[in-house]
Design an enzyme around this catalytic site. Structure first.
Site, PDB file in Angstrom:
ATOM      1  N   ARG A   1     -22.239 -19.822   6.795  1.00 19.11           N
ATOM      2  CA  ARG A   1     -21.244 -18.741   6.782  1.00 19.11           C
ATOM      3  C   ARG A   1     -21.818 -17.427   7.315  1.00 19.11           C
ATOM      4  NH1 ARG A   1     -17.128 -19.304   2.324  1.00 19.11           N
ATOM      5  NH2 ARG A   1     -16.484 -21.446   2.539  1.00 19.11           N
TER       6      ARG A   1
ATOM      7  N   ARG B   1     -16.777 -11.978   6.433  1.00 13.56           N
ATOM      8  CA  ARG B   1     -16.274 -10.672   6.012  1.00 13.56           C
ATOM      9  C   ARG B   1     -17.340  -9.624   5.737  1.00 13.56           C
ATOM     10  NH1 ARG B   1     -12.082 -13.518   1.958  1.00 13.56           N
ATOM     11  NH2 ARG B   1     -13.976 -14.741   1.742  1.00 13.56           N
TER      12      ARG B   1
ATOM     13  N   ARG C   1     -10.177  -9.670  12.025  1.00 16.55           N
ATOM     14  CA  ARG C   1      -9.261 -10.289  11.054  1.00 16.55           C
ATOM     15  C   ARG C   1      -8.008  -9.447  10.795  1.00 16.55           C
ATOM     16  NH1 ARG C   1      -7.515 -12.882   8.265  1.00 16.55           N
ATOM     17  NH2 ARG C   1      -8.425 -13.611   6.340  1.00 16.55           N
TER      18      ARG C   1
ATOM     19  N   ASP D   1     -13.351 -23.993  10.403  1.00 18.27           N
ATOM     20  CA  ASP D   1     -13.300 -24.284   8.976  1.00 18.27           C
ATOM     21  C   ASP D   1     -13.273 -25.796   8.810  1.00 18.27           C
ATOM     22  OD1 ASP D   1     -12.834 -22.723   6.260  1.00 18.27           O
ATOM     23  OD2 ASP D   1     -11.729 -24.604   6.163  1.00 18.27           O
TER      24      ASP D   1
ATOM     25  N   TYR E   1      -9.827 -31.178  -1.673  1.00 20.92           N
ATOM     26  CA  TYR E   1      -8.745 -30.229  -1.393  1.00 20.92           C
ATOM     27  C   TYR E   1      -7.424 -30.946  -1.148  1.00 20.92           C
ATOM     28  CZ  TYR E   1     -12.255 -26.554  -0.864  1.00 20.92           C
ATOM     29  OH  TYR E   1     -13.259 -25.658  -1.087  1.00 20.92           O
TER      30      TYR E   1
HETATM   31  O1  CP3 Z   1     -20.855 -20.718   8.821  1.00 25.53           O
HETATM   32  C1  CP3 Z   1     -20.095 -20.146   9.642  1.00 25.53           C
HETATM   33  O2  CP3 Z   1     -20.285 -18.983  10.053  1.00 25.53           O
HETATM   34  C2  CP3 Z   1     -18.961 -20.960  10.225  1.00 25.53           C
HETATM   35  C3  CP3 Z   1     -17.738 -20.784   9.579  1.00 25.53           C
HETATM   36  C4  CP3 Z   1     -17.268 -21.589   8.386  1.00 25.53           C
HETATM   37  C5  CP3 Z   1     -16.083 -21.222   7.714  1.00 25.53           C
HETATM   38  N1  CP3 Z   1     -15.807 -22.177   6.803  1.00 25.53           N
HETATM   39  C6  CP3 Z   1     -15.262 -20.046   8.029  1.00 25.53           C
HETATM   40  C7  CP3 Z   1     -14.560 -19.417   6.889  1.00 25.53           C
HETATM   41  C8  CP3 Z   1     -17.748 -22.759   7.788  1.00 25.53           C
HETATM   42  C9  CP3 Z   1     -19.003 -23.551   8.102  1.00 25.53           C
HETATM   43  C10 CP3 Z   1     -16.803 -23.122   6.790  1.00 25.53           C
HETATM   44  C11 CP3 Z   1     -16.916 -24.349   5.986  1.00 25.53           C
HETATM   45  C12 CP3 Z   1     -16.125 -24.457   4.756  1.00 25.53           C
HETATM   46  N2  CP3 Z   1     -14.847 -24.065   4.530  1.00 25.53           N
HETATM   47  C13 CP3 Z   1     -16.590 -25.113   3.594  1.00 25.53           C
HETATM   48  C14 CP3 Z   1     -17.932 -25.777   3.443  1.00 25.53           C
HETATM   49  C15 CP3 Z   1     -19.019 -24.779   3.364  1.00 25.53           C
HETATM   50  C16 CP3 Z   1     -19.309 -24.254   1.984  1.00 25.53           C
HETATM   51  O3  CP3 Z   1     -19.182 -23.042   1.802  1.00 25.53           O
HETATM   52  O4  CP3 Z   1     -19.722 -25.048   1.146  1.00 25.53           O
HETATM   53  C17 CP3 Z   1     -15.569 -25.054   2.649  1.00 25.53           C
HETATM   54  C18 CP3 Z   1     -15.627 -25.587   1.239  1.00 25.53           C
HETATM   55  C19 CP3 Z   1     -14.444 -24.399   3.247  1.00 25.53           C
HETATM   56  C20 CP3 Z   1     -13.117 -24.127   2.667  1.00 25.53           C
HETATM   57  C21 CP3 Z   1     -12.886 -22.661   2.563  1.00 25.53           C
HETATM   58  N3  CP3 Z   1     -12.553 -21.855   3.643  1.00 25.53           N
HETATM   59  C22 CP3 Z   1     -13.015 -21.820   1.436  1.00 25.53           C
HETATM   60  C23 CP3 Z   1     -13.356 -22.286   0.038  1.00 25.53           C
HETATM   61  C24 CP3 Z   1     -12.759 -20.492   1.849  1.00 25.53           C
HETATM   62  C25 CP3 Z   1     -12.849 -19.203   1.021  1.00 25.53           C
HETATM   63  C26 CP3 Z   1     -11.567 -18.523   0.770  1.00 25.53           C
HETATM   64  C27 CP3 Z   1     -11.774 -17.014   0.574  1.00 25.53           C
HETATM   65  O5  CP3 Z   1     -10.954 -16.234   1.079  1.00 25.53           O
HETATM   66  O6  CP3 Z   1     -12.747 -16.623  -0.075  1.00 25.53           O
HETATM   67  C28 CP3 Z   1     -12.487 -20.543   3.225  1.00 25.53           C
HETATM   68  C29 CP3 Z   1     -12.196 -19.385   4.094  1.00 25.53           C
HETATM   69  C30 CP3 Z   1     -13.198 -19.107   5.142  1.00 25.53           C
HETATM   70  N4  CP3 Z   1     -13.676 -20.026   6.012  1.00 25.53           N
HETATM   71  C31 CP3 Z   1     -13.779 -17.844   5.419  1.00 25.53           C
HETATM   72  C32 CP3 Z   1     -14.635 -18.041   6.522  1.00 25.53           C
HETATM   73  C33 CP3 Z   1     -15.466 -17.010   7.238  1.00 25.53           C
HETATM   74  C34 CP3 Z   1     -13.479 -16.557   4.656  1.00 25.53           C
HETATM   75  C35 CP3 Z   1     -13.166 -15.406   5.498  1.00 25.53           C
HETATM   76  C36 CP3 Z   1     -11.760 -15.166   5.952  1.00 25.53           C
HETATM   77  O7  CP3 Z   1     -10.781 -15.466   5.265  1.00 25.53           O
HETATM   78  O8  CP3 Z   1     -11.667 -14.578   7.045  1.00 25.53           O
END
Ligand code: CP3
Length: 345
Positions: A25, A29, A38, A74, A149
């Site tokens: 990640r 943000r 965003r 994602d 999920y």
């Molecule tokens: O690593 C990177 O920079 C690549 C981007 C990436 C995202 N999601 C972008 C994202 C990666 C590798 C993921 C994988 C992902 N997504 C996982 C596995 C990784 C881990 O953390 O264990 C999981 C479980 C998800 C599902 C998911 N997507 C969740 C639980 C969330 C959080 C929701 C929140 O708002 O807090 C997301 C949203 C998400 N995916 C964000 C990012 C950068 C949050 C930022 C946003 O909403 O712009």
């Protein structure tokens, strides 16, 4: 052009002049530039615009001087492309219009055709490999994590519905795992064919299973995915959180690199997965908020534990958090890159 291949060398357990480092990640943000983008685009819209997506992917590489880029996307991107009706809700996570719970729901899941269903992903990869000088990582979610999920319909704390399906309807569970595994294998191979140098399989939540359940309900499917990716020759990193009790089960899956979460002592974890693997990790993400001397001691502790054997990729034990500061992450990278192995021994 790829001029820095330290991550690929470490994944193959070849000696390196310094330990490669990147962060899960690493785009997100905590970066004002990301927050600005965003304001105009949702997360999924970023993924669907290759030029914007490439910009977001490159940003942390430039800002932090890390040794790898990870495609901005994602784990839900392919499922959304397949028409499964999933959105990422801010501060919640993935939410499905309709959870997948019955044999009928599973049968209705289509096969993934990446060129038709997620063309923007392949296009972004092609743009990125032309621009980057570090390896580009593709990724996918593991089938259990995706199912957690899809079956629950949204993030869960107790995994009640997903485990219920597993225990009560093993045939439906097996069919669901098969569908998701086929999708994941195809998706990872297609990302590699488009130009990704390595891939990470995020089975983030599989640590919620005990080892016998993992071995029975999940492991055979992971084995199939990893075998399919292995044929491409690109290294595969397997990562999950709270997986200390599963590390021995991971040791014969054929992954090249095992990601270690922050709860484990990385040298002991390496012994558990065996010397035929490289390891990735595992600074406690919260250490990034610590005073600099404490953070340095913790970074050095990880490096000291992996010292002397090739095959360590430095990372956090889980992903970057929105409240992290760019300068602290820059310092971590600097500490890893400047670490003098002999002196610290
Ligand atoms: O690593 C990177 O920079 C690549 C981007 C990436 C995202 N999601 C972008 C994202 C990666 C590798 C993921 C994988 C992902 N997504 C996982 C596995 C990784 C881990 O953390 O264990 C999981 C479980 C998800 C599902 C998911 N997507 C969740 C639980 C969330 C959080 C929701 C929140 O708002 O807090 C997301 C949203 C998400 N995916 C964000 C990012 C950068 C949050 C930022 C946003 O909403 O712009």
């Amino acid at each position: 052009m790829l001029t820095n291949d330290r991550l690929l060398r470490a994944a193959r357990r070849l000696p390196n002049d310094r330990v490669p480092v990147w962060f899960m990640r690493q785009a997100g943000r905590y970066q004002p530039e990301y927050r600005k983008i965003r304001e105009k685009y949702t997360l999924m819209e970023i993924c669907e615009h290759p030029d914007v997506c490439a910009e977001v992917t490159i940003l942390p590489v430039k800002q932090l001087d890390v040794d790898a880029a990870i495609l901005f996307s994602d784990i839900m991107t392919p499922l959304r492309g397949m028409g499964l009706g999933v959105d990422i809700v801010e501060n919640v996570g993935p939410v499905f219009d309709k959870p997948i719970r019955t044999a009928r729901d599973v049968a209705a899941i289509p096969q993934l055709n990446a060129e038709e269903m997620v063309p923007y992903v392949l296009e972004t990869i092609k743009l990125l490999v032309r621009e980057l000088n570090v390896p580009l990582l593709g990724f996918a979610g593991g089938p259990f994590t995706l199912a957690s999920y899809a079956v629950e319909g949204r993030p869960t704390k107790d995994y009640k519905n997903v485990k219920n399906l597993m225990y009560s309807e093993p045939q439906v569970w097996a069919a669901l795992m098969e569908k998701l595994s086929d999708m994941v294998a195809t998706y990872l191979v297609d990302q590699i064919k488009a130009g990704c140098h390595a891939v990470q399989l995020f089975d983030s939540w599989v640590g919620n299973l005990n080892r016998p359940d993992y071995d029975q309900y999940v492991k055979p499917h992971m084995h199939k995915i990893i075998s399919a990716v292995k044929e491409t020759g690109a290294p595969l990193i397997l990562f999950g959180v709270h997986t200390g009790h599963l590390l021995e089960s991971f040791s014969d899956l054929g992954a090249d690199v095992i990601g270690i979460d922050w709860k484990e002592e990385i040298d002991k974890a390496w012994d558990k997965v065996g010397p035929h693997h490289a390891v990735q990790g595992n600074l406690d993400p919260i250490a990034v908020f610590a005073p600099e001397d404490v953070m340095r001691a913790k970074v050095h502790d990880v490096l000291r534990r992996t010292e002397g054997r090739p095959g360590h990729i430095f990372n956090l034990g889980h992903g970057c958090m929105p409240s992290m500061s760019i300068s602290s992450l820059q310092k971590v990278v600097e500490m890893v890159h400047s670490y003098d192995h002999k002196e610290a021994k």
